[in-house]
Design a protein around this motif. Structure first.
Motif, mmCIF file in Angstrom:
data_model
loop_
_atom_site.group_PDB
_atom_site.id
_atom_site.type_symbol
_atom_site.label_atom_id
_atom_site.label_comp_id
_atom_site.label_asym_id
_atom_site.label_seq_id
_atom_site.Cartn_x
_atom_site.Cartn_y
_atom_site.Cartn_z
ATOM 1 N N ARG A 1 0.868 -1.170 0.000
ATOM 2 C CA ARG A 1 0.000 0.000 0.000
ATOM 3 C C ARG A 1 0.903 1.218 0.000
ATOM 4 O O ARG A 1 2.099 1.097 0.225
ATOM 5 N N ASN A 2 0.308 2.393 -0.256
ATOM 6 C CA ASN A 2 1.156 3.580 -0.327
ATOM 7 C C ASN A 2 0.534 4.772 0.378
ATOM 8 O O ASN A 2 -0.644 4.772 0.717
ATOM 9 N N HIS A 3 1.374 5.756 0.605
ATOM 10 C CA HIS A 3 0.993 7.081 1.077
ATOM 11 C C HIS A 3 1.612 8.069 0.095
ATOM 12 O O HIS A 3 2.691 7.811 -0.455
ATOM 13 N N LEU A 4 0.957 9.211 -0.102
ATOM 14 C CA LEU A 4 1.373 10.160 -1.127
ATOM 15 C C LEU A 4 1.485 11.575 -0.563
ATOM 16 O O LEU A 4 0.766 11.943 0.355
ATOM 17 N N ALA A 5 2.377 12.352 -1.190
ATOM 18 C CA ALA A 5 2.499 13.780 -0.880
ATOM 19 C C ALA A 5 2.766 14.523 -2.179
ATOM 20 O O ALA A 5 3.611 14.098 -2.975
ATOM 21 N N GLY A 6 2.059 15.613 -2.400
ATOM 22 C CA GLY A 6 2.280 16.431 -3.583
ATOM 23 C C GLY A 6 3.620 17.140 -3.505
ATOM 24 O O GLY A 6 4.055 17.550 -2.427
ATOM 25 N N LEU A 7 4.275 17.294 -4.666
ATOM 26 C CA LEU A 7 5.570 17.976 -4.738
ATOM 27 C C LEU A 7 5.535 19.174 -5.681
ATOM 28 O O LEU A 7 6.564 19.725 -6.010
ATOM 29 N N GLY A 8 4.326 19.552 -6.121
ATOM 30 C CA GLY A 8 4.194 20.667 -7.045
ATOM 31 C C GLY A 8 4.381 20.238 -8.487
ATOM 32 O O GLY A 8 4.936 19.177 -8.779
ATOM 33 N N ASP A 9 3.867 21.059 -9.404
ATOM 34 C CA ASP A 9 4.021 20.838 -10.844
ATOM 35 C C ASP A 9 3.537 19.459 -11.299
ATOM 36 O O ASP A 9 4.139 18.838 -12.175
ATOM 37 N N GLU B 1 -3.439 15.727 -8.282
ATOM 38 C CA GLU B 1 -4.499 16.742 -8.315
ATOM 39 C C GLU B 1 -5.154 16.953 -6.954
ATOM 40 O O GLU B 1 -5.618 18.050 -6.657
ATOM 41 N N SER B 2 -5.221 15.914 -6.137
ATOM 42 C CA SER B 2 -5.947 16.017 -4.870
ATOM 43 C C SER B 2 -5.017 16.116 -3.652
ATOM 44 O O SER B 2 -5.473 15.984 -2.521
ATOM 45 N N LEU B 3 -3.732 16.358 -3.877
ATOM 46 C CA LEU B 3 -2.776 16.362 -2.774
ATOM 47 C C LEU B 3 -2.418 17.776 -2.323
ATOM 48 O O LEU B 3 -2.450 18.722 -3.108
ATOM 49 N N ASP B 4 -2.049 17.897 -1.057
ATOM 50 C CA ASP B 4 -1.512 19.130 -0.487
ATOM 51 C C ASP B 4 -0.203 19.442 -1.220
ATOM 52 O O ASP B 4 0.581 18.547 -1.495
ATOM 53 N N HIS B 5 0.029 20.696 -1.523
ATOM 54 C CA HIS B 5 1.251 21.069 -2.233
ATOM 55 C C HIS B 5 2.103 22.039 -1.430
ATOM 56 O O HIS B 5 2.714 22.956 -1.982
ATOM 57 N N SER B 6 2.176 21.805 -0.112
ATOM 58 C CA SER B 6 3.012 22.652 0.731
ATOM 59 C C SER B 6 4.476 22.243 0.659
ATOM 60 O O SER B 6 5.348 22.938 1.166
ATOM 61 N N VAL B 7 4.761 21.104 0.016
ATOM 62 C CA VAL B 7 6.126 20.624 -0.163
ATOM 63 C C VAL B 7 6.503 20.795 -1.630
ATOM 64 O O VAL B 7 5.675 20.597 -2.515
ATOM 65 N N ARG B 8 7.754 21.158 -1.883
ATOM 66 C CA ARG B 8 8.241 21.345 -3.251
ATOM 67 C C ARG B 8 9.478 20.473 -3.483
ATOM 68 O O ARG B 8 10.312 20.318 -2.582
ATOM 69 N N ALA C 1 16.885 13.154 -3.860
ATOM 70 C CA ALA C 1 15.920 14.229 -4.028
ATOM 71 C C ALA C 1 15.941 15.105 -2.788
ATOM 72 O O ALA C 1 16.023 14.598 -1.671
ATOM 73 N N GLU C 2 15.862 16.410 -3.004
ATOM 74 C CA GLU C 2 15.734 17.348 -1.893
ATOM 75 C C GLU C 2 14.349 17.958 -1.943
ATOM 76 O O GLU C 2 13.917 18.462 -2.984
ATOM 77 N N LEU C 3 13.647 17.911 -0.815
ATOM 78 C CA LEU C 3 12.313 18.472 -0.696
ATOM 79 C C LEU C 3 12.355 19.680 0.240
ATOM 80 O O LEU C 3 13.032 19.644 1.264
ATOM 81 N N ALA C 4 11.634 20.717 -0.109
ATOM 82 C CA ALA C 4 11.465 21.868 0.776
ATOM 83 C C ALA C 4 10.117 21.721 1.458
ATOM 84 O O ALA C 4 9.080 21.687 0.794
ATOM 85 N N THR C 5 10.122 21.613 2.785
ATOM 86 C CA THR C 5 8.897 21.453 3.554
ATOM 87 C C THR C 5 8.726 22.667 4.471
ATOM 88 O O THR C 5 9.676 23.438 4.668
#
Length: 194
Positions: free
Chosen positions: A39-47, A138-145, A182-186
């Protein structure tokens, strides 16, 4: 580079999700991959890009085949590969397409197809075609880039050529062992996934 998503595989899904959330990555349940034991969990990364954290699903029986992305052999979380979004698969030597589906927690059924380059160590992306399904980002929070994403390999030119043969690009730096970073800005600061 058309990054659909990054795949961060783990032997302990709950523990990895908790650790990433504590670092500011707002992961939400994606859903089970029935019959595959994951199973998975997801987070938006923008674009239109997202992070997939995937691991064993304790609510499913042991799968008949090994779990994808080498999950059964992992001892710690690892950025194992990435997916490039396509609309139709290129006329190249690929394994697949493999039809896949999962039901989101809100009941929406997502259906897609995957195709994989032969061999490889995760630096060359697999390809994903979402067809008419809504895209998960499309349905994810995009506070992380996603700040940066690159590969490391003893033969970076060869990897770059293999990626380019799929119509994609990836910066590949010379290094002793193959891998991705990968580097993420949170909201809580920078997170580096390897």
């Amino acid at each position: 580079m058309t990054i659909d998503h990054l795949v961060y595989a783990t032997p302990d899904l709950a523990g990895t999700v908790e650790a990433l959330r504590a670092q500011g990555v707002p992961l939400v349940p994606g859903g089970p991959h029935v019959g595959r034991g994951t199973r998975n969990h997801l987070a938006g990364l923008g674009d239109g890009t997202y992070l997939e954290v995937i691991g064993p699903d304790p609510e499913q029986p042991e799968p008949q085949e090994p779990r994808p992305f080498g999950i059964d052999d992992l001892t710690a979380p690892r950025l194992v590969t990435w997916a490039a979004r396509v609309s139709g698969f290129p006329d190249r030597e690929l394994l697949g397409p493999v039809p896949m589906s999962r039901r989101r927690p809100d009941g929406v059924l997502l259906e897609w197809e995957l195709a994989f380059p032969p061999g490889g160590d995760g630096l060359v992306p697999f390809l994903i075609d979402w067809h008419d399904s809504p895209h998960p980002a499309e349905s994810l929070d995009h506070s992380v880039r996603l700040v940066s994403f690159h590969g490391v390999h003893p033969d970076p030119d060869r990897v770059a050529r293999e990626v380019a043969a799929l119509g994609e690009s990836l910066e590949v730096r010379r290094g002793e062992r193959p891998g991705l970073e990968a580097e993420l800005a949170t909201p809580k600061g920078s997170v580096v996934l390897r």
